[in-house]
Design a protein around this motif. Structure first.
Motif, PDB file in Angstrom:
ATOM      1  N   ILE A 187       0.928  -1.194   0.131  1.00  0.00           N
ATOM      2  CA  ILE A 187       0.003   0.006  -0.151  1.00  0.00           C
ATOM      3  C   ILE A 187       0.849   1.191  -0.119  1.00  0.00           C
ATOM      4  O   ILE A 187       0.485   2.293  -0.703  1.00  0.00           O
ATOM      5  CB  ILE A 187      -0.958  -0.020   1.263  1.00  0.00           C
ATOM      6  N   LEU A 245      -2.204  16.189   0.239  1.00  0.00           N
ATOM      7  CA  LEU A 245      -1.378  14.822   0.133  1.00  0.00           C
ATOM      8  C   LEU A 245      -0.166  14.387   0.739  1.00  0.00           C
ATOM      9  O   LEU A 245      -0.115  13.285   1.187  1.00  0.00           O
ATOM     10  CB  LEU A 245      -1.536  14.534  -1.195  1.00  0.00           C
ATOM     11  N   TRP A 291       0.777   3.932  -3.027  1.00  0.00           N
ATOM     12  CA  TRP A 291       0.673   5.312  -2.552  1.00  0.00           C
ATOM     13  C   TRP A 291       1.652   6.517  -3.062  1.00  0.00           C
ATOM     14  O   TRP A 291       1.480   7.292  -3.622  1.00  0.00           O
ATOM     15  CB  TRP A 291       0.351   5.496  -1.060  1.00  0.00           C
ATOM     16  N   ASN A 292       2.956   6.117  -2.709  1.00  0.00           N
ATOM     17  CA  ASN A 292       4.059   6.911  -3.066  1.00  0.00           C
ATOM     18  C   ASN A 292       4.056   7.039  -4.737  1.00  0.00           C
ATOM     19  O   ASN A 292       4.417   8.058  -5.316  1.00  0.00           O
ATOM     20  CB  ASN A 292       5.308   6.413  -2.756  1.00  0.00           C
ATOM     21  N   TYR A 336       1.358   9.122  -5.664  1.00  0.00           N
ATOM     22  CA  TYR A 336       1.297  10.508  -5.491  1.00  0.00           C
ATOM     23  C   TYR A 336       2.335  11.296  -6.534  1.00  0.00           C
ATOM     24  O   TYR A 336       1.881  12.412  -6.838  1.00  0.00           O
ATOM     25  CB  TYR A 336       1.669  10.586  -4.128  1.00  0.00           C
ATOM     26  N   SER A 390       0.487  11.528   3.369  1.00  0.00           N
ATOM     27  CA  SER A 390       1.863  10.764   3.117  1.00  0.00           C
ATOM     28  C   SER A 390       2.730  10.838   4.258  1.00  0.00           C
ATOM     29  O   SER A 390       3.276   9.636   4.487  1.00  0.00           O
ATOM     30  CB  SER A 390       2.739  10.987   1.767  1.00  0.00           C
TER      31      SER A 390
END
Length: 178
Positions: free
Chosen positions: A116, A139, A120-121, A124, A143
């Motif tokens: 995950i 965001l 996500w990284n 982003y 993060s």
């Protein structure tokens, strides 16, 4: 064959995790420590998880002092030490269950969380230039804060699990005594 060998060379080899053990003839131990140390560094750099490098430092300290503890054993204790891998992933080595079977749930949760975080990284950085600056800032905060929040929750859950397990084992001991 295991030997105590030269103290200065042993000291020099002990600076590279696993090399000191290998120098003294404990090839399996040395290979385990060296693989663990460099595996952690590679994983931390590939997945861009800098805090994971703390585990590499811990592995380095363990290996350094392990070599010197082995060298400090008496001759008969030293020769009685069996060269074996540190981790038995297959269940061999006289253990009832393999490492993976015993910690399957924990390993699964860690792998899912790692996946995950990586998704996500990646997501982003793909959309950061396409959205307004205010949204990028929000965001970024998510993060930055979310992994710490999840780590805090995991630590609390582990503490509760340990307390609950200890309470359960104490109750079982009381039943056996009664």
């Amino acid at each position: 064959m295991t030997k105590k060998r030269n103290g200065f060379l042993r000291f020099c080899c002990s600076f590279l995790p696993g090399a000191g053990e290998m120098y003294m003839g404990f090839m399996k131990m040395g290979l385990s420590l060296m693989s663990m140390f460099f595996g952690i560094i590679v994983a931390a750099s590939i997945f861009e998880l800098g805090p994971l490098a703390v585990l590499a430092v811990i592995a380095w300290f363990y290996s350094f002092f392990h070599v010197h503890n082995l060298a400090g054993l008496s001759d008969e204790e030293f020769y009685a030490v069996e060269d074996d891998y540190l981790f038995h992933l297959s269940g061999e080595g006289g253990k009832d269950k393999s490492f993976v079977k015993r910690y399957r749930t924990i390993i699964a949760v860690v792998l899912i969380l790692l996946g995950i975080m990586l998704i996500w990284n990646s997501f982003y950085w793909m959309i950061a230039n396409l959205i307004p600056d205010e949204t990028v800032w929000v965001l970024q905060e998510i993060s930055y804060r979310l992994p710490r929040l999840l780590a805090g929750i995991a630590i609390i859950a582990a503490g509760i699990y340990l307390v609950h397990g200890k309470k359960k084992s104490l109750e079982e001991e009381e039943k056996k005594e009664a």
